[in-house]
Scaffold this active site. Sequence first.
Site, PDB file in Angstrom:
ATOM      1  N   ASP A 205      26.091  13.571  96.342  1.00 42.45           N
ATOM      2  CA  ASP A 205      26.245  12.567  95.276  1.00 42.45           C
ATOM      3  C   ASP A 205      27.523  11.762  95.485  1.00 42.45           C
ATOM      4  O   ASP A 205      27.743  10.756  94.822  1.00 42.45           O
ATOM      5  CB  ASP A 205      26.299  13.254  93.903  1.00 42.45           C
ATOM      6  CG  ASP A 205      24.907  13.512  93.357  1.00 42.45           C
ATOM      7  OD1 ASP A 205      23.928  12.990  93.930  1.00 42.45           O
ATOM      8  OD2 ASP A 205      24.784  14.241  92.344  1.00 42.45           O
TER       9      ASP A 205
ATOM     10  N   ASP B 116      14.305  16.051  93.088  1.00 44.04           N
ATOM     11  CA  ASP B 116      15.641  16.563  92.780  1.00 44.04           C
ATOM     12  C   ASP B 116      15.584  18.010  92.283  1.00 44.04           C
ATOM     13  O   ASP B 116      14.510  18.518  91.886  1.00 44.04           O
ATOM     14  CB  ASP B 116      16.292  15.664  91.717  1.00 44.04           C
ATOM     15  CG  ASP B 116      17.797  15.534  91.917  1.00 44.04           C
ATOM     16  OD1 ASP B 116      18.412  16.445  92.487  1.00 44.04           O
ATOM     17  OD2 ASP B 116      18.355  14.519  91.465  1.00 44.04           O
TER      18      ASP B 116
HETATM   19  C1  GLA Z   1      21.283  14.202  90.811  1.00 44.53           C
HETATM   20  C2  GLA Z   1      21.078  13.360  92.054  1.00 44.53           C
HETATM   21  C3  GLA Z   1      21.489  11.934  91.761  1.00 44.53           C
HETATM   22  C4  GLA Z   1      20.673  11.413  90.603  1.00 44.53           C
HETATM   23  C5  GLA Z   1      20.833  12.308  89.390  1.00 44.53           C
HETATM   24  C6  GLA Z   1      19.890  11.906  88.292  1.00 44.53           C
HETATM   25  O1  GLA Z   1      22.628  14.362  90.519  1.00 44.53           O
HETATM   26  O2  GLA Z   1      21.772  13.884  93.137  1.00 44.53           O
HETATM   27  O3  GLA Z   1      21.315  11.123  92.901  1.00 44.53           O
HETATM   28  O4  GLA Z   1      19.330  11.330  90.978  1.00 44.53           O
HETATM   29  O5  GLA Z   1      20.581  13.666  89.710  1.00 44.53           O
HETATM   30  O6  GLA Z   1      20.020  12.690  87.167  1.00 44.53           O
END
Ligand code: GLA
Length: 748
Positions: free
Chosen positions: A558, A488
């Site tokens: 997301d 990430d």
């Molecule tokens: C980001 C990712 C999510 C999740 C969060 C965790 O927003 O896109 O899928 O993994 O971080 O903090």
Amino acid sequence: MLKVLTSVLALLVASAFTSAQPAPGRFDAATKVFRLDGGGSSYVFGVNARGELQQLYWGGRLGASDTFPAAKVMPEWASFDTSYTNTPQEYAGWGGGLYMEPALKIAFPDGNRDLVLHYESHAATTNGFDVVMKDISHPIYVTLHYAMDPGSGILARSATIENRGSEAATVEQAAAASWSLPAARYTLNYLTGRWAGEWTLNQESLLAGARVIESRRGSTGHQANPWFALQAGEASEDHGEVWFGALAWSGSWRITVERDQLDAVRVTGGFNPFDFGYVLHPGMSLETPVFYGGYSPHGLGGASRLLHHFELEHILPLPSSTAASAAGAEPKALTPKLRPVIYNSWEATEFGVNEAGQMALAEKAAALGIDRFVMDDGWFGQRKDDHAGLGDWYVNQEKFPHGLKPLIDKVHALGMDFGLWVEPEMVNPDSDLYRNHPEWVLNFKGRPETQQRNQLVLNLARPDVHAYILGFLDKLLTENDIAFLKWDYNRNWSEPGWDQVPPAEQKQVYVEYTKNLYAILAELRQRHPKVEIESCSGGGGRVDLGILKYVDEVWPSDNTDPFDRLTQQNGFTYAYAPQIMMAWVTDSPHWLNNRTTSLQYRMLSSMQGSLGIGANIEKWTPDETSAAKRLIAAYKDVQSTIVQGDLYRLISPLNESEFSATETVKADKSQAVLFAFIHSTQEGRGFPTLKLKGLDATAKYKLTSIEGKPRVGTPEVASGAWWMNHGLEMDEGFRGDFQAAAFRFDRK
Ligand code: GLA
């Protein structure tokens, strides 16, 4: 003399290819014309009388014996537009009266900033040419690399800029390539977005002036994606000529699409010149990213199908031989491995992960037929929420008193492999790492450190940060049986200072950061060939053909609302193959839009990409569990067709469409899978008849429902011609809000 010799040699090498399998590249020494042929397209450029490299043709494939006259420079336009600016140069230096976007701009220590590149020499390469250009007085050499994929006709272009002089020179702007098209009416297509709203397809008439799509954020970004498509005339899914391009760079980038004063078009893309500066000391060189370009006469659909196959065959990592032989597969797979169906705990638990909770979810996941269990954020350091812990990559003792091993063992015992979330490039100020190394973050000395999501960006251009990140990830993967990393990256840059190097060189952070990121990914894959990686950046903030050489999949957004996903997935597939796109089924009502949808609708929405489940499956009813289990099994049966086949966007979900539909056809036409979605039935309108595409007209196909029913009386078996001309009619009852159906067609 040397030049002539090189050219003759290159010609010999190039023509040697023609005997067995035609090589994509040919050079005509008499006219100084270079020609590249691949798939259905040809790309031609030549050296003009002034010695510049000039584009001559890009479009449908020409006859093998067709020849081109030598390049002829464009005249000046009255006394205001120079011939230099009007001539469609392949890679124009800023100098000599250039008013178009330059490909290269260099400042010399004596204040001179004029750069005019002339042809020096060239060499044939396996799939094209390396053409060397040189400034008319300075020993600045630029090698333009051209590699044409013989299958798709997609051309990879990049440049190496080299200082062979005795003084430093600063590169202020460096593109990978410029692409030219003649004056005509075009529609420009490009993708924009924001967090939770990525992949908006913009389609607009290309008017006079410049349209700039870019990221100044240090990474690819959500706001725009480095892809474009120019269509002759109106945008059309199935018809018309389309020229498209995708830039392989995950740092700040820019693509400038210009319709110039004479209505000709030039597209220039590469490093974002904003705040850019790269000092080339004597003997040093700078490698630009690769800008891929392709052509299709079959509309935007044809363009995206070409690009999808190209990505599957030439960009994405192939399974390593170790992984392939361990799985008993052929060691030389031509396509990347299908993505395992995953479960991810993020939306179910957020930061509240612990051994017992994850084990309970893993049991439920295994019962659904999940292949891979992924634990998301929250397992490390003092990570209770997003205020602390990033940077401290040790297992949190309170949540996992015995380390990760018991959970990983349990996941394995349940027949799944194990994946883990990491965010290696970031640090929370509330972490041991930051307390010990405050100097490791991107920052200008004495200036504020702007936080986003309570975190700062580690400066990966620094050798010590590079070593730290590679070190902890290598240790994590060595000590634990981890099959997958969700990598990430949850913020953009601010204050991009790098005070370890002299002030004049600090802007190199834009290049070195990204190169080091790629180097770490490559090194990890080499040391741990079984490990697969997902690129995530708060959803789809780092998706491009650069990172996709090192990762197997991406998290597109997301936003997991199944209705929003239809438009997002639609936009995504203009540039990227469905296999790359992870799509989770999450809970209803959805956290973002408070929309309630059935499990069937959510499943079918996600089944158009690489499927995952991200819901709190502990709360699912027995009916939901069995429906999901059935659909996961049905998905696996046809997964390769859906994610690696030819995608036809039958009905677009854009413009508030009541309906949408997609179809994918296996390369050998033996199978097709169809998805149909209703947003809201209005005024009693039934679902339109779906005329399939891409089938073998003379073959017979058997229709099977995955979800939903066809109209009563629909033949079970009919010819490809029937399904394509008559089409599939849906059951009368296929009406309402947020309805979905899916069917498969198997050749008999
Ligand atoms: C980001 C990712 C999510 C999740 C969060 C965790 O927003 O896109 O899928 O993994 O971080 O903090």
